[in-house]
Design a protein around this motif. Structure first.
Motif, PDB file in Angstrom:
ATOM      1  N   ALA A 124       0.353  -1.286   0.143  1.00 38.42           N
ATOM      2  CA  ALA A 124      -0.340  -0.041   0.390  1.00 38.42           C
ATOM      3  C   ALA A 124       1.271   1.599   0.198  1.00 38.42           C
ATOM      4  N   VAL A 125       2.007   1.374   0.032  1.00 37.57           N
ATOM      5  CA  VAL A 125       2.857   2.436   0.502  1.00 37.57           C
ATOM      6  C   VAL A 125       3.979   2.390  -0.409  1.00 37.57           C
ATOM      7  N   ILE A 126       4.210   1.041  -1.015  1.00 42.97           N
ATOM      8  CA  ILE A 126       5.814   1.012  -1.571  1.00 42.97           C
ATOM      9  C   ILE A 126       6.718   0.434  -0.358  1.00 42.97           C
ATOM     10  N   GLY A 127       6.605  -0.026   0.509  1.00 41.14           N
ATOM     11  CA  GLY A 127       7.923   0.050   1.536  1.00 41.14           C
ATOM     12  C   GLY A 127       8.249   1.507   1.638  1.00 41.14           C
ATOM     13  N   SER A 128       7.815   2.502   2.844  1.00 45.87           N
ATOM     14  CA  SER A 128       7.517   3.490   3.372  1.00 45.87           C
ATOM     15  C   SER A 128       8.722   4.801   3.228  1.00 45.87           C
ATOM     16  N   ASN A 129       9.765   3.977   3.535  1.00 40.34           N
ATOM     17  CA  ASN A 129      10.954   4.601   3.774  1.00 40.34           C
ATOM     18  C   ASN A 129      11.809   4.811   1.945  1.00 40.34           C
ATOM     19  N   THR A 130      11.171   3.516   1.015  1.00 39.03           N
ATOM     20  CA  THR A 130      11.807   4.104   0.089  1.00 39.03           C
ATOM     21  C   THR A 130      10.623   5.904  -0.562  1.00 39.03           C
ATOM     22  N   ALA A 131       9.614   5.109  -0.557  1.00 40.02           N
ATOM     23  CA  ALA A 131       8.744   5.799  -0.626  1.00 40.02           C
ATOM     24  C   ALA A 131       8.903   7.542  -0.488  1.00 40.02           C
ATOM     25  N   LYS A 132       9.408   7.253   1.128  1.00 35.79           N
ATOM     26  CA  LYS A 132      10.165   9.194   1.762  1.00 35.79           C
ATOM     27  C   LYS A 132      11.648   9.790   0.973  1.00 35.79           C
ATOM     28  N   VAL A 133      11.981   8.376   0.602  1.00 37.35           N
ATOM     29  CA  VAL A 133      13.380   8.955  -0.097  1.00 37.35           C
ATOM     30  C   VAL A 133      13.057   9.245  -1.940  1.00 37.35           C
ATOM     31  N   LEU A 134      11.791   8.715  -1.817  1.00 38.84           N
ATOM     32  CA  LEU A 134      12.180   8.917  -3.639  1.00 38.84           C
ATOM     33  C   LEU A 134      11.123  10.862  -3.283  1.00 38.84           C
ATOM     34  N   ARG A 135      10.521  10.927  -2.341  1.00 43.29           N
ATOM     35  CA  ARG A 135       9.758  12.810  -2.346  1.00 43.29           C
ATOM     36  C   ARG A 135      10.472  13.374  -2.078  1.00 43.29           C
ATOM     37  N   LYS A 136      11.605  13.354  -1.315  1.00 37.83           N
ATOM     38  CA  LYS A 136      13.082  14.207  -1.078  1.00 37.83           C
ATOM     39  C   LYS A 136      14.022  14.260  -1.753  1.00 37.83           C
ATOM     40  N   SER A 137      14.316  13.333  -1.912  1.00 38.51           N
ATOM     41  CA  SER A 137      15.758  13.383  -3.004  1.00 38.51           C
ATOM     42  C   SER A 137      16.114  14.501  -3.263  1.00 38.51           C
ATOM     43  N   PRO A 138      16.946  14.989  -3.316  1.00 36.99           N
ATOM     44  CA  PRO A 138      17.516  15.918  -4.529  1.00 36.99           C
ATOM     45  C   PRO A 138      18.035  16.078  -5.866  1.00 36.99           C
TER      46      PRO A 138
END
Length: 302
Positions: A124-138
Motif C-alpha cells: 500500500a505504501v511501496i515500502g515507506s522509507n523508499t517512498a519518503k526518499v523518492l519524495r525528498k531526494s534532490p
C-alpha cells in the motif's frame, strides 16, 4: 546524466542486494564511485510492560553496526576487483534523513536502493522509507524490487512513461543518454486514461483522441531527439526511439502489463503525472508504476 558518485543504501534485505548489482553496473558504465551506507535507527520501546534496559538495546545496535561494517568491507574488496572506488558509512539517524543527508554532504548524483512491497501493508505504501526518499531526494533515485537479476551485463529496452499534456523532458533526454551508453532502445509510452465513464464515450471518439495523443507523443520524441543530438557529437547516431499509445483504466497497471509483455528491463519517469501531481503521492499512478513495475525504476524530479 552526469553520474560520478552513487549512493547505495543497504538494509540487509534481498532488495538492497539486488540494488547493489545495479549500482555496480552503473558505476562501471559511468566510471563512478560507490558510497555504501547503512542508517542505524535506534528505537527505545515506549511501553513499560516489558522494559528492556537501554544498554541491552545499545548492545544490539552496536552488533548490527559491526555486522554491516564487516559486510561493507567485503563489498569494497569485490568492487575494487572490478576497478570501482568505494567508501562506506554507518550513521545513526532516521533512515530517510540519514540517506538524504549523506547525499547532500557527499555530493552523490544518484541513489540506488531496494523497494519493498511484498506484504499487504507494504504494497500500500511501496515500502515507506523508499517512498519518503523518492519524495525528498534532490537527485534521481533508482528503486529495485525483489531478488532481481543475478547478474547485469546489459540493459536493452528502456521504457519512458510520459504525459502528453506536460512538456517535461528530463526523463526522455536522460533515457537517450543511457540508450547511447547501453546501446539500448527507448520507447515513449502514453497511457490514455479511461475512467469509469468509458462506456459513455463513443468508440470513434476514443480512437480519435488516441490518434491525437500519438501525434503529440511523436512530436515530443522528435523534439527530444533534436535537443539530444544538437549540443555535441554523439557516438551513437542510430538510437532507436519509438512511441506507443495504449489505453487503460489504471495507467500504473497498464504500464506494468506493457513492461511485462515487451520485455522492458528499465523504466525511467518523472515524479509527477496526470491531474497536476507534482511529486509522488501515495496512491497516485506514479506510485503504482514504482510499486508494481517488474524491473528497476529510475525516478527524476522535474
Amino acid at each position: 546524466m552526469n553520474i560520478k558518485k552513487i549512493l547505495w543504501a543497504s538494509d540487509g534485505s534481498k532488495e538492497s542486494d539486488s540494488a547493489l548489482r545495479y549500482a555496480t553496473f552503473l558505476a562501471e558504465k559511468f566510471e563512478a564511485e560507490i558510497l555504501s551506507i547503512f542508517v542505524s535507527e535506534i528505537h527505545f520501546p515506549i511501553t513499560s510492560l516489558f522494559p528492556i534496559p537501554e544498554d541491552a538495546i545499545m548492545d544490539i545496535v552496536e552488533k548490527t553496526e559491526k555486522r554491516f561494517e564487516n559486510r561493507f568491507i567485503r563489498v569494497s574488496k569485490r568492487l575494487k576487483e572490478k576497478g570501482i572506488n568505494s567508501t562506506f558509512k554507518i550513521v545513526r539517524d532516521g533512515a530517510v534523513e540519514g540517506i538524504i543527508k549523506a547525499v547532500r554532504s557527499n555530493g552523490c548524483d544518484l541513489i540506488v536502493m531496494g523497494k519493498h512491497g511484498q506484504g499487504f501493508v507494504e504494497r500500500a505504501v511501496i515500502g515507506s522509507n523508499t517512498a519518503k526518499v523518492l519524495r525528498k531526494s534532490p537527485v534521481p533515485v533508482l528503486s529495485v524490487k525483489g531478488k532481481g537479476r543475478k547478474s547485469i551485463s546489459k540493459i536493452e529496452n528502456i521504457l519512458v512513461p510520459v504525459d502528453v499534456s506536460d512538456d517535461t523532458e528530463s526523463a526522455i533526454l536522460s533515457s537517450l543518454e543511457l540508450a547511447e551508453i547501453f546501446n539500448a532502445s527507448v520507447t515513449l509510452l502514453y497511457v490514455f486514461w479511461l475512467d469509469e465513464n468509458v462506456y459513455d464515450i463513443p468508440p470513434s471518439l476514443v480512437k480519435k483522441l488516441m490518434e491525437k495523443s500519438h501525434k503529440k507523443l511523436d512530436r515530443m520524441a522528435n523534439t527530444a531527439k533534436k535537443k539530444f543530438f544538437k549540443p555535441k557529437k554523439r557516438t551513437n547516431l542510430n538510437i532507436s526511439i519509438s512511441t506507443e499509445v495504449i489505453h487503460g483504466v489504471s495507467p500504473g497497471l497498464a504500464i506494468r502489463y506493457y513492461a511485462n509483455r515487451n520485455k522492458i528491463d528499465f523504466i525511467m519517469m518523472n515524479t509527477h503525472g496526470r491531474k497536476g501531481i507534482k511529486r509522488i503521492v501515495l496512491g497516485s499512478e506514479a506510485e503504482k508504476v514504482i510499486r508494481e513495475a517488474p524491473c528497476p525504476v529510475l525516478v527524476f524530479r522535474p
